[in-house]
Write an enzyme that holds these catalytic residues in place. Structure first.
Site, PDB file in Angstrom:
ATOM      1  N   PRO A   2     -21.771   7.489 -17.531  1.00 28.60           N
ATOM      2  CA  PRO A   2     -20.342   7.714 -17.247  1.00 28.60           C
ATOM      3  C   PRO A   2     -19.452   6.932 -18.207  1.00 28.60           C
ATOM      4  CG  PRO A   2     -21.335   6.324 -15.559  1.00 28.60           C
ATOM      5  CD  PRO A   2     -22.443   6.811 -16.426  1.00 28.60           C
ATOM      6  N   GLU A   3     -18.271   7.464 -18.471  1.00 26.26           N
ATOM      7  CA  GLU A   3     -17.280   6.763 -19.277  1.00 26.26           C
ATOM      8  C   GLU A   3     -16.172   6.241 -18.343  1.00 26.26           C
ATOM      9  OE1 GLU A   3     -16.079   8.768 -22.862  1.00 26.26           O
ATOM     10  OE2 GLU A   3     -17.946   9.879 -22.981  1.00 26.26           O
ATOM     11  N   LYS A  58     -16.898  -0.250 -17.793  1.00 20.97           N
ATOM     12  CA  LYS A  58     -17.689   0.668 -16.964  1.00 20.97           C
ATOM     13  C   LYS A  58     -18.368  -0.065 -15.816  1.00 20.97           C
ATOM     14  CE  LYS A  58     -18.694   3.299 -21.122  1.00 20.97           C
ATOM     15  NZ  LYS A  58     -19.749   3.714 -22.050  1.00 20.97           N
ATOM     16  N   ARG A 309     -23.981   9.585 -33.514  1.00 24.05           N
ATOM     17  CA  ARG A 309     -23.793  10.405 -32.323  1.00 24.05           C
ATOM     18  C   ARG A 309     -23.416  11.827 -32.701  1.00 24.05           C
ATOM     19  NH1 ARG A 309     -22.472   7.139 -27.877  1.00 24.05           N
ATOM     20  NH2 ARG A 309     -22.779   9.048 -26.667  1.00 24.05           N
TER      21      ARG A 309
END
Ligand code: ZN
Length: 326
Positions: A2-3, A58, A309
């Site tokens: 999750p961000e 986070k 990425r």
């Protein structure tokens, strides 16, 4: 993983449920998921009342009346599920949600004696969010005197739930190193640019993803904000005009806020604390849209590699700023 918007969504949801509940018992089946001494658990967790749920980057923090907090990192596959007694808060939220979703009122009756059990799943999407708990993925179970249980499920066991004094949280290495929150009110464009300039010779996507520069930005929101600002992700920070960096600041904040408003999203079907699926992905302009037409210029979105990425861009809409060689 999750961000920021997803963890923020979890925080907002749990904050409606947990404060005021008193811990009755805790069980766990995997020491690394719950690395706490029994004596501390007995002294500072059992019998403590939950005050508040917070987020930094986070990381989630559940503050307790014992001046201790449960610090939680969901990592890759962590999820938090609350199963408890129905409360007015739950039904109020649930009702307004379903009302919005289907654009009609619902049949929930708060006075009804046949109310279903309140249930809130948040985090990595697996059947555990809706199935019987505890199950094989359950690492920690917290039972409340007031009724209800909070389950920390984590298939791959990378996540953790640490009990520690509230005033020591900010001394954890991670907390000392992590950059500012991009949505803080006092985080201005000039602060953002100053932070980026800490790595002015690097490509801008790598800098956005660097948690020590800015907290909480991952692959999705880096790609989306760079597209919105018209900056190629491989651009070198110091070559990008300041006006463009200001635009990036505005777009990053706008997109993060929009995503929180829509319950967040991640690569997969993320489910928030009210069991809603984050639907930000439906609004993504470039992320996971390779080979589809750009919504601005109709050119093709392509997928390249930047900062190690997968990166989604429109070559026409995003300019590559390079340092001129003399
Ligand atoms: Zn385009």
């Amino acid at each position: 993983m999750p961000e920021l918007p997803e963890v923020e969504t979890v925080k907002l949801g749990l904050n409606k449920l947990l404060p005021g509940l008193t811990v009755k018992a805790v069980t766990h089946d995997w020491a690394n998921s719950f690395p706490n001494a029994d004596a501390d658990v007995k002294k500072f967790l059992i019998g403590a009342k939950i005050k508040n749920v917070r987020r930094r980057a986070k990381v989630l923090m559940i503050d307790l009346s014992s001046e201790h907090s449960l610090v939680i990192h969901l990592k890759m596959t962590g999820q938090l599920v609350f199963v408890g007694e129905p409360t007015n808060t739950y039904f109020a939220d649930r009702r307004s949600y379903i009302g919005e979703e289907k654009n009609q009122s619902t049949n929930y009756d708060i006075q009804s004696t046949t109310e279903p059990t309140a249930r809130f799943g948040a985090g990595h999407p697996t059947k555990s969010l809706i199935g019987e708990l505890p199950d094989r993925s359950t690492r920690v179970t917290i039972t409340f005197i007031d009724g209800g249980q909070l389950f920390f499920n984590d298939q791959r066991k990378f996540g953790w739930m640490r009990l520690m004094p509230t005033n020591e949280i900010m001394n954890i290495d991670f907390m000392k190193k992590v950059g500012p929150e991009p949505l803080e009110q006092n985080f201005l464009a000039k602060n953002f640019i100053e932070r980026l300039y800490k790595r002015q010779n690097s490509n801008i996507k790598a800098v956005l993803l660097d948690q020590s520069v800015i907290a909480g930005v991952g692959n999705i929101y880096a790609d989306e904000s760079l597209f919105a600002a018209g900056i190629h992700p491989a651009s070198i920070v110091k070559a990008v005009p300041k006006k463009k960096l200001e635009l990036l600041y505005q777009e990053l904040r706008r997109i993060l806020q929009l995503s929180i408003k829509n319950g967040g999203t991640t690569d997969r079907n993320y489910v928030d604390a009210l069991g809603r699926r984050g639907n930000y992905m439906d609004m993504a302009k470039v992320f996971r849209r390779e080979k589809q037409p750009c919504l601005t210029c109709q050119g093709e979105i392509i997928k390249i590699r930047v900062a190690g990425r997968g990166t989604h861009i429109c070559l026409k809409c995003q300019k590559l700023y390079k340092v001129r060689s003399r």
